[in-house]
Structures are given as structure tokens and as C-alpha cells.
Write a protein that holds these residues in place. Structure first.
Motif, mmCIF file in Angstrom:
data_model
loop_
_atom_site.group_PDB
_atom_site.id
_atom_site.type_symbol
_atom_site.label_atom_id
_atom_site.label_comp_id
_atom_site.label_asym_id
_atom_site.label_seq_id
_atom_site.Cartn_x
_atom_site.Cartn_y
_atom_site.Cartn_z
ATOM 1 N N LEU A 112 66.808 -47.662 -76.615
ATOM 2 C CA LEU A 112 67.911 -47.553 -75.662
ATOM 3 C C LEU A 112 68.121 -48.950 -75.085
ATOM 4 O O LEU A 112 67.497 -49.342 -74.097
ATOM 5 N N ALA A 113 68.990 -49.717 -75.745
ATOM 6 C CA ALA A 113 69.182 -51.117 -75.376
ATOM 7 C C ALA A 113 69.917 -51.257 -74.053
ATOM 8 O O ALA A 113 70.605 -50.330 -73.603
ATOM 9 N N GLY A 114 69.780 -52.432 -73.454
ATOM 10 C CA GLY A 114 70.400 -52.691 -72.165
ATOM 11 C C GLY A 114 71.899 -52.500 -72.176
ATOM 12 O O GLY A 114 72.472 -51.991 -71.200
ATOM 13 N N ASP A 115 72.564 -52.861 -73.271
ATOM 14 C CA ASP A 115 74.017 -52.729 -73.316
ATOM 15 C C ASP A 115 74.464 -51.277 -73.486
ATOM 16 O O ASP A 115 75.656 -50.963 -73.434
ATOM 17 N N ALA A 116 73.515 -50.366 -73.701
ATOM 18 C CA ALA A 116 73.830 -48.938 -73.780
ATOM 19 C C ALA A 116 73.712 -48.257 -72.422
ATOM 20 O O ALA A 116 74.038 -47.076 -72.283
ATOM 21 N N LEU A 117 73.251 -49.007 -71.412
ATOM 22 C CA LEU A 117 73.065 -48.443 -70.071
ATOM 23 C C LEU A 117 74.376 -48.536 -69.305
ATOM 24 O O LEU A 117 74.514 -49.262 -68.319
ATOM 25 N N ALA A 118 75.367 -47.788 -69.778
ATOM 26 C CA ALA A 118 76.703 -47.817 -69.181
ATOM 27 C C ALA A 118 76.780 -46.902 -67.968
ATOM 28 O O ALA A 118 76.058 -45.902 -67.873
ATOM 29 N N THR A 119 77.679 -47.239 -67.052
ATOM 30 C CA THR A 119 77.859 -46.452 -65.834
ATOM 31 C C THR A 119 78.102 -44.987 -66.138
ATOM 32 O O THR A 119 78.910 -44.645 -67.002
ATOM 33 N N ASN A 120 77.355 -44.126 -65.442
ATOM 34 C CA ASN A 120 77.451 -42.662 -65.557
ATOM 35 C C ASN A 120 76.917 -42.114 -66.880
ATOM 36 O O ASN A 120 77.022 -40.913 -67.127
ATOM 37 N N SER A 121 76.365 -42.974 -67.715
ATOM 38 C CA SER A 121 75.744 -42.461 -68.935
ATOM 39 C C SER A 121 74.410 -41.812 -68.578
ATOM 40 O O SER A 121 73.808 -42.122 -67.552
ATOM 41 N N THR A 122 73.975 -40.899 -69.408
ATOM 42 C CA THR A 122 72.696 -40.234 -69.190
ATOM 43 C C THR A 122 71.848 -40.358 -70.449
ATOM 44 O O THR A 122 72.357 -40.581 -71.540
ATOM 45 N N SER A 123 70.550 -40.207 -70.256
ATOM 46 C CA SER A 123 69.647 -40.233 -71.405
ATOM 47 C C SER A 123 68.498 -39.270 -71.154
ATOM 48 O O SER A 123 68.011 -39.162 -70.025
ATOM 49 N N PRO A 124 68.085 -38.534 -72.189
ATOM 50 C CA PRO A 124 66.951 -37.632 -72.023
ATOM 51 C C PRO A 124 65.649 -38.418 -71.913
ATOM 52 O O PRO A 124 65.524 -39.515 -72.456
ATOM 53 N N PRO A 129 64.002 -33.783 -68.505
ATOM 54 C CA PRO A 129 65.165 -34.043 -67.648
ATOM 55 C C PRO A 129 65.822 -35.389 -67.956
ATOM 56 O O PRO A 129 65.151 -36.346 -68.327
ATOM 57 N N THR A 130 67.152 -35.414 -67.820
ATOM 58 C CA THR A 130 67.889 -36.643 -68.081
ATOM 59 C C THR A 130 67.889 -37.562 -66.868
ATOM 60 O O THR A 130 67.609 -37.140 -65.748
ATOM 61 N N ARG A 131 68.217 -38.834 -67.120
ATOM 62 C CA ARG A 131 68.367 -39.822 -66.045
ATOM 63 C C ARG A 131 69.798 -40.345 -66.094
ATOM 64 O O ARG A 131 70.431 -40.335 -67.148
ATOM 65 N N ARG A 132 70.291 -40.805 -64.946
ATOM 66 C CA ARG A 132 71.677 -41.247 -64.843
ATOM 67 C C ARG A 132 71.746 -42.728 -64.509
ATOM 68 O O ARG A 132 70.996 -43.213 -63.660
ATOM 69 N N GLY A 139 77.926 -54.855 -58.883
ATOM 70 C CA GLY A 139 77.533 -55.027 -60.276
ATOM 71 C C GLY A 139 76.092 -54.648 -60.584
ATOM 72 O O GLY A 139 75.701 -54.585 -61.750
ATOM 73 N N SER A 140 75.293 -54.410 -59.555
ATOM 74 C CA SER A 140 73.894 -54.032 -59.784
ATOM 75 C C SER A 140 73.833 -52.646 -60.416
ATOM 76 O O SER A 140 74.632 -51.759 -60.100
ATOM 77 N N ARG A 141 72.872 -52.484 -61.339
ATOM 78 C CA ARG A 141 72.726 -51.212 -62.047
ATOM 79 C C ARG A 141 71.435 -50.511 -61.662
ATOM 80 O O ARG A 141 70.418 -51.158 -61.399
ATOM 81 N N TYR A 142 71.502 -49.194 -61.650
ATOM 82 C CA TYR A 142 70.367 -48.362 -61.258
ATOM 83 C C TYR A 142 70.184 -47.251 -62.284
ATOM 84 O O TYR A 142 71.163 -46.770 -62.877
ATOM 85 N N VAL A 143 68.936 -46.860 -62.493
ATOM 86 C CA VAL A 143 68.649 -45.630 -63.215
ATOM 87 C C VAL A 143 68.196 -44.653 -62.141
ATOM 88 O O VAL A 143 67.187 -44.885 -61.461
ATOM 89 N N ASN A 144 68.970 -43.592 -61.926
ATOM 90 C CA ASN A 144 68.812 -42.736 -60.754
ATOM 91 C C ASN A 144 68.863 -43.627 -59.506
ATOM 92 O O ASN A 144 69.849 -44.293 -59.268
#
Length: 325
Positions: A112-124, A129-132, A139-144
Motif C-alpha cells: 500500500l504505497a504512499g501515493d495510494a493513501l488518497a483522501t477518504n480512501s480505506t484499506s482493510p 476493520p478498515t482504516r480511513r 495538506g497533512s494526512r492522517y490514518v484515522n
């Protein structure tokens, strides 16, 4: 505290780059576990992985992914410090199964590369449970609720994305999650016992077990004691009038509708929000990954003790005060 965050993040990024450079020079690419072992910023993650029984797994190829990789959102030492974990012995405060499940919640099976961590995307997660992924206006990014400090640290068996808070998911709904804490299934010592007693006494367990979703501000046991609810026995013996009053208090801790199921970076900081009970709460500024919460009848705002606990029907933020309406 806020001033020091950027230098720490920069130092972490530099140390990871240096580690990657050393590995390339030696023609050796370390595994995810090797990186945790050799990088001092991940000392507590190493300790957690050993105690939680996932160190060997993350030191090898992933048999369940075609590319043999894992992707790990890796909490730094500072992330564990926020939970009161300063050294390896502090992990004894957590139940073993909970620690293992928490670690699995940080793992993605595959790349799961950094460029795949798009806004509102989720991953199992490997836990289920998935994360958002959340992006704020700056511009800062967060996982949950955890800030992503860097991306794409390469390992022989995958990628690492360092984060500033430990991700927590319970696998249960809001009520089941509170009951797990009260039953010492999360921490070795029970917590939220008074909240669970209050929810049961006020007949709200059924409502808060429904799909929702909800955002719940959950007062700690000490918060209830300070607010005049000293014990489970005291709550169980409340008069009908006092039960009605407590029901109104509890309803002041729940957000539904637009502000339901919100992690800290998504909450409308610096604004007033409506509660499930018809009252309102004032949210403070978003600072270092948390914000304060104030109700009309408390003098100082409540602080988040454990933010961003993902439940199956919403998000819980444990706070240090009862929000009196």
C-alpha cells in the motif's frame, strides 16, 4: 509541545533515510522487523511486536500476498508514549490479546504505497476493520486520527509509513468496547466501569449498540468520580429523578448526524456542535492530534485521554471530565 513536533518528524525521516542508505550500500534490504530493531525511533514498536507475537511474522515474506509484502503504519516511540508506554515493561498494562490485535490493526496485507493513501480512501487491516485516510486543509494526512509522518520506507518484505499515534480498533460496538475496558480485557486494570454502569442504569445500552454511527466522548472513571458519581453502587441506587438527570448528562456526550463517526482530524475544531440530547459542545483547536471539549456547565474543557478508538458503530474519544449540560 507543538514547536517540537516538526523537528522530531524531520529527525525521524532523516534517520530512516540514513538507514535505507546504509542498507543499499551494503546491498542488503532489511525486513520490517529489522528496521524496528535497528532504528531507535521504533524501539517500543519492537518491544510491542515481540510481546504481541508478530515480530517473526513481520520479519518474513507475507505468504498471503502475491508480492510477499506487508505494509505497516508504524507508531514511533512518541506515539506509544502518548498511551503512557515509556519502556518495554509498560506493555504489561495491556492485555496480551488486545496488544496483538492492536498491532495487526496497523498491518495491511500487500503493498500500500504512499501515493495510494488518497483522501477518504480505506484499506482493510490484518485484524479485519478498515482504516480511513483523512487530509486536513493544511495538506497533512492522517490514518484515522494518527498523523502520517512519512511514507514508503522500504523493507525487504514491504513498506513502512511512520505515524504519531497508536491506532486502536476494538472489533465491537460502542457499548461492547466500553464493556471490554470495564472488564479489564484491554488494560490490566478496569476502566470506564462507571460509564458502563451509567449507560445500563439509564437504559441506553440498546440505543448505543445500534448501527448509528456515533461519535462518543467517554468520561473516564476518575471523571465520573469528580462529577459526583463515586461508584457503581451509587449509580445503581440512583432515584428515578436522578436517573433522568444522568440520562440527560450521557446524551450530552454523543454526536450523531453530520458529526457522527469522526476521528479527531475530522471534527470541526473551534466550533460548536449539537449533541444527541439537544445540547451543544464547544470544540477547541486541533493541536498535536487532539482537541478539547467543553460543555456549558463545566469551568474548564475536557481533554482527550485516549482519542480515536474505532468501534463498529462509530468512534470513541475517552476524556477526563464529565460534560455537564
Amino acid at each position: 509541545m507543538k514547536k517540537n513536533l516538526l523537528p522530531k518528524a524531520s529527525a525521524l525521516a532523516l534517520s530512516l533515510l540514513l538507514l535505507g542508505g546504509c542498507a543499499k550500500n551494503k546491498d542488503i534490504e532489511p525486513s520490517i522487523t529489522n528496521i524496528a530493531v535497528t532504528n531507535s525511533d521504533f524501539q517500543l514498536l519492537e518491544d510491542a511486536a515481540i510481546r504481541g507475537g508478530v515480530a517473526i511474522t513481520l520479519g518474513n515474506k507475507n505468504p498471503n500476498a502475491a508480492d510477499g509484502n506487508y505494509t505497516v503504519f508504524a507508531p514511533t516511540n512518541a506515539a506509544f508514549n502518548r498511551l503512557g508506554i515509556k519502556e518495554a515493561v509498560d506493555f504489561t498494562a495491556l492485555q496480551g490479546d488486545f496488544l496483538t490485535n492492536t498491532l495487526l490493526y496497523h498491518v495491511y496485507s500487500g503493498t500500500l504505497a504512499g501515493d495510494a493513501l488518497a483522501t477518504n480512501s480505506t484499506s482493510p487491516s490484518a485484524l479485519g476493520p478498515t482504516r480511513r485516510i483523512i487530509q486536513r486543509a493544511d495538506g497533512s494526512r492522517y490514518v484515522n486520527g494518527s498523523k502520517i509522518l512519512g511514507t514508503d520506507v522500504k523493507a525487504a518484505n514491504g513498506l513502512i509509513h511512520p505515524i504519531d499515534k497508536v491506532l486502536i480498533a476494538t472489533g465491537g460496538n460502542v457499548v461492547e468496547s466500553a464493556q471490554a475496558l470495564a472488564g479489564a480485557k484491554v488494560f490490566a486494570n478496569p476502566e470506564l466501569t462507571l460509564l458502563v454502569a451509567a449507560v445500563v442504569k439509564c437504559n441506553l445500552a440498546g440505543l448505543l449498540s445500534q448501527p448509528g454511527p456515533y461519535t462518543v466522548f467517554a468520561p473516564s472513571d476518575q471523571a465520573f468520580i469528580t462529577a459526583g458519581y463515586p461508584s457503581v453502587t451509587f449509580i445503581n441506587n440512583l432515584s428515578p429523578a436522578d436517573v433522568a438527570k444522568l440520562t440527560n448528562v450521557l446524551a450530552n456526550h454523543v454526536l450523531a448526524g453530520t458529526n457522527a463517526n469522526k476521528f479527531t482530524p475530522e471534527l470541526p475544531d473551534g466550533t460548536s456542535v449539537a449533541t444527541f440530547g439537544g445540547g451543544s459542545l464547544q470544540l477547541g483547536a486541533f493541536t498535536n492530534g487532539i482537541l478539547t471539549v467543553k460543555s456549558r456547565n463545566i469551568t474548564t474543557p475536557a481533554t482527550m485521554v485516549i482519542p480515536d478508538v474505532q468501534c463498529t458503530n462509530g468512534v470513541v474519544h475517552v476524556i477526563d471530565k464529565v460534560l455537564l449540560p
